[in-house]
Design a protein around this motif. Structure first.
Motif, mmCIF file in Angstrom:
data_model
loop_
_atom_site.group_PDB
_atom_site.id
_atom_site.type_symbol
_atom_site.label_atom_id
_atom_site.label_comp_id
_atom_site.label_asym_id
_atom_site.label_seq_id
_atom_site.Cartn_x
_atom_site.Cartn_y
_atom_site.Cartn_z
ATOM 1 N N PRO A 37 5.861 -5.812 31.720
ATOM 2 C CA PRO A 37 4.630 -5.168 31.294
ATOM 3 C C PRO A 37 3.681 -4.966 32.473
ATOM 4 C CG PRO A 37 4.523 -7.491 30.751
ATOM 5 C CD PRO A 37 5.876 -7.247 31.357
ATOM 6 N N ALA A 38 2.812 -4.004 32.314
ATOM 7 C CA ALA A 38 1.816 -3.727 33.349
ATOM 8 C C ALA A 38 0.844 -4.909 33.434
ATOM 9 C CB ALA A 38 1.061 -2.452 32.998
ATOM 10 N N PHE A 39 0.326 -5.155 34.649
ATOM 11 C CA PHE A 39 -0.598 -6.277 34.812
ATOM 12 C C PHE A 39 -1.642 -5.969 35.875
ATOM 13 C CE2 PHE A 39 2.702 -6.948 37.900
ATOM 14 C CZ PHE A 39 2.037 -7.421 39.020
ATOM 15 N N ASP A 40 -2.744 -6.699 35.819
ATOM 16 C CA ASP A 40 -3.807 -6.655 36.825
ATOM 17 C C ASP A 40 -4.019 -8.070 37.341
ATOM 18 O OD1 ASP A 40 -4.339 -3.955 36.412
ATOM 19 O OD2 ASP A 40 -5.912 -4.351 34.930
ATOM 20 N N ILE A 41 -4.370 -8.168 38.610
ATOM 21 C CA ILE A 41 -4.795 -9.454 39.182
ATOM 22 C C ILE A 41 -6.190 -9.243 39.736
ATOM 23 C CG2 ILE A 41 -4.351 -11.247 40.894
ATOM 24 C CD1 ILE A 41 -1.398 -10.483 40.782
ATOM 25 N N ILE A 63 4.962 -15.069 22.912
ATOM 26 C CA ILE A 63 4.797 -15.102 24.365
ATOM 27 C C ILE A 63 4.803 -16.542 24.837
ATOM 28 C CG2 ILE A 63 3.268 -14.524 26.286
ATOM 29 C CD1 ILE A 63 2.237 -12.220 24.551
ATOM 30 N N GLU A 64 5.482 -16.790 25.943
ATOM 31 C CA GLU A 64 5.552 -18.131 26.524
ATOM 32 C C GLU A 64 5.056 -18.072 27.968
ATOM 33 O OE1 GLU A 64 8.758 -21.686 26.544
ATOM 34 O OE2 GLU A 64 9.478 -19.764 27.323
ATOM 35 N N ILE A 65 4.193 -19.019 28.320
ATOM 36 C CA ILE A 65 3.654 -19.126 29.677
ATOM 37 C C ILE A 65 4.091 -20.467 30.234
ATOM 38 C CG2 ILE A 65 1.565 -19.169 31.089
ATOM 39 C CD1 ILE A 65 0.181 -17.641 28.770
ATOM 40 N N VAL A 74 5.725 -15.675 32.846
ATOM 41 C CA VAL A 74 5.267 -15.210 31.539
ATOM 42 C C VAL A 74 6.428 -14.437 30.930
ATOM 43 C CG1 VAL A 74 3.568 -13.848 30.283
ATOM 44 C CG2 VAL A 74 2.906 -14.994 32.405
ATOM 45 N N SER A 75 6.852 -14.857 29.747
ATOM 46 C CA SER A 75 7.960 -14.178 29.089
ATOM 47 C C SER A 75 7.603 -13.904 27.639
ATOM 48 C CB SER A 75 9.244 -14.998 29.193
ATOM 49 O OG SER A 75 9.055 -16.281 28.660
#
Length: 159
Positions: A37-41, A63-65, A74-75
């Motif tokens: 998935p798209a992400f921002d930091i 969702i699992e972190i 992150v999955s």
């Protein structure tokens, strides 16, 4: 053109840098990532960061972190869908994913929140007290400087 670099001569002549070489070698391997998935930091402050992942259609329990030594994983695995639905067009990707982030030393994963299809994970840099700079006071001693390790020092037995 060859783009990989052999770090083995450096590995043989250094001690304790295995983690660094592992990161460099992993960075060289081009993983076939489709960007999902798209992400921002975002850097929120000098010692605070936030990773935001766009995960539309997922629920928090899908969702699992996992945070483990210098890596955040992150999955997401979507639950089985109802067989009654027949899609004519599926534009919202809702497939299993796994996204890994390499974390620098002393970065700790804080809280995670989920709202409006966005998963936000807070990260904090927590430097141990022993690693922080500290001011050393300079004392003034008017007496004669004391010599350390002198073999001619007077002791009660030699006097």
């Amino acid at each position: 053109m060859r783009t990989d670099f052999d770090f083995s001569p450096y590995r043989r002549s250094t001690v304790g840098f295995d983690h660094l070489f592992d990161l460099l070698e992993k960075g060289q391997r081009s993983e076939t990532s489709d960007g999902y998935p798209a992400f921002d930091i975002v850097r929120e402050a000098d010692d605070r960061f936030r990773i935001t992942l766009a995960v539309p259609g997922f629920k928090p329990d899908e969702i699992e972190i996992v945070a483990q030594q210098n890596q955040l994983t992150v999955s997401g695995k979507p639950a089985e869908e109802d067989a009654k639905s027949t899609y004519l067009h599926r534009g919202i990707a809702r497939r299993a994913f796994e996204r890994r982030f390499q974390l620098a030393d002393y970065i700790e994963v804080g809280a995670a929140s989920f709202a409006d299809g966005l998963l936000a994970i807070e990260l904090n840099r927590v430097i141990p007290e022993a690693m922080k700079p500290r001011k050393i006071e300079i004392g003034s001693n008017a007496a004669e400087p004391r010599r350390i390790g002198s073999s001619r020092e007077k002791t009660p037995e030699n006097a």
